[in-house]
Design a protein around this motif. Structure first.
Motif: not given
Length: 404
Positions: A60-73, A75-76, A123-125, A151-155
């Protein structure tokens, strides 16, 4: 400052455009979708030196080049920035002076699949996904099950019954729904397709969601940064579904457009097993897509993929970089796995060992030159495959002394 400079989703075949703010799977033409970024805007806002000075040593040091728009989402579990190790002893054996290993074995969940899981699940979250389903040969299922739990997602995970036992345990202990089938990952994919259709689950199959590849591409960023924004001559990658090699190529193109790297791109090498080599066959025949590989079989379970949905993207990466596709024997994979442990102290996975076997063969053919800088990708821990080697230990009888 934007957390992400993601712009839109693009179809590499028909060039249809889709939003990154809503759920999309494959394009209507059947192609995987790729994330595009406002690279020129980013170029004016962030420098490679700023990236290098960051204290976040995850992908996530490259977060500008990753697709998650809001840091709060996000999952790391701290995944990413794995070591790039010079393997001098093996390099001496192969007559390759600058042979490196990018070691993904120390990443959370023990394989590079954690990269795709972190970004894909994040991103799914963000998109509001509550349930997802995916087929897997093992490691991806374990990673996505664990990150989905966080993330609280059922898999719902479907894998061949012959998948490594450890990965089955990972899925189960994460509380995911595990289904074992008598067949290959292609058969697991058919089961997932039914689950998705009948239950409206999010389809997290390889390249049927656009974001797993974004996590995998960070391996390319890291290799460049760890070499002080220089590039190796050759990168060898074990290729099943091909997301890793597609992602690394995508990363290199993005870095090039940003002006953070210069010169020729590395020659990319897709490595497969002789028991399952559809990409190799297609490359040898200079085709744009591969054919289904009948009766595929290899102990390097992660590359036992008889037909990859993104095969045309893998082949494009090879053609555009003057790369190579090579298959190696099961014996050479096992030999390289032993070499890595005995000569470098690293118990690597069989898929990673395949890249060393390929490097040895390509050096013999003089395709790799002695003075070139070569990077082999080890994609996971050998201990996740406990049944591949038997421990041949001497038996100490009662009362017997150990003589040194």
């Amino acid at each position: 400052m934007n957390y992400s400079f993601a712009s839109h989703l693009d179809c590499p075949k028909c060039h249809s455009v889709f939003s990154v703010d809503s759920i999309h799977q494959l394009c209507h033409c059947g192609s995987p979708l790729l994330v595009k970024y406002h690279l020129q805007e980013l170029k004016n806002r962030v420098t490679k030196d700023e990236i290098s000075n960051r204290k976040d040593f995850s992908l996530w040091r490259y977060h500008e080049l990753l697709p998650v728009l809001d840091e709060n989402h996000v999952v790391t579990l701290g995944e990413g920035f794995t070591p790039l190790i010079k393997t001098e002893n093996i390099g001496h054996c192969y007559s390759i002076k600058n042979l490196f290993m990018k070691d993904e074995g120390i990443i959370p969940t023990g394989s590079f699949k954690a990269r795709g899981a972190s970004v894909g699940v994040s991103k799914a979250k963000e998109l509001g996904v509550r349930s997802l389903a995916m087929p897997t040969n093992g490691n991806a299922g374990g990673a996505w099950a664990l990150y989905s739990s966080r993330a609280g997602i059922e898999a719902y995970v479907v894998m061949p019954k012959d998948a490594p036992y450890v990965t089955r345990v990972e899925v189960s202990i994460a509380g995911a729904h595990l289904y074992l089938i008598d067949g290959l990952i292609s058969d697991a994919g058919k089961t997932v397709a039914r689950l998705v259709c009948e239950n409206e689950f999010y389809d997290a199959s390889t390249l049927k969601e656009p974001y797993r590849i974004e996590g995998k591409k960070t391996m390319g960023y890291e290799i460049a940064e760890q070499l002080k924004w220089n590039l190796p001559d050759v990168i060898l990658y074990p290729t099943g579904g091909g997301v890793g090699i597609i992602g690394i190529y995508k990363a290199l193109l993005e870095l090039k457009e940003l002006g953070w790297i210069t010169g020729k791109l590395p020659r990319l090498v897709a490595v497969q097993s002789e028991g399952c080599a559809p990409i190799v066959k297609a490359w040898q025949e200079r085709k744009k897509e591969s054919e289904f590989w009948e009766k595929s079989s290899t102990k390097a379970f992660g590359i036992n993929v008889p037909k990859a949905i993104g095969d045309f993207l893998v082949l494009e990466a090879l053609y555009k970089t003057n790369g190579y596709a090579i298959s190696v024997s099961e014996e050479s994979i096992q030999k390289s796995q032993r070499q890595a442990a005995e000569l470098e102290g690293n118990f690597i996975c069989p898929e990673g060992a395949a890249t060393f076997a390929a490097a040895y063969e390509l050096r013999k053919r003089n395709w790799i030159k002695e003075d070139e800088t070569v990077v082999c990708l080890n994609t996971g821990q050998g201990i996740k495959y406990p049944d591949l080697f038997s421990a041949e230990l001497p038996l100490l009888r009662k009362g017997e002394n150990i003589v040194i």
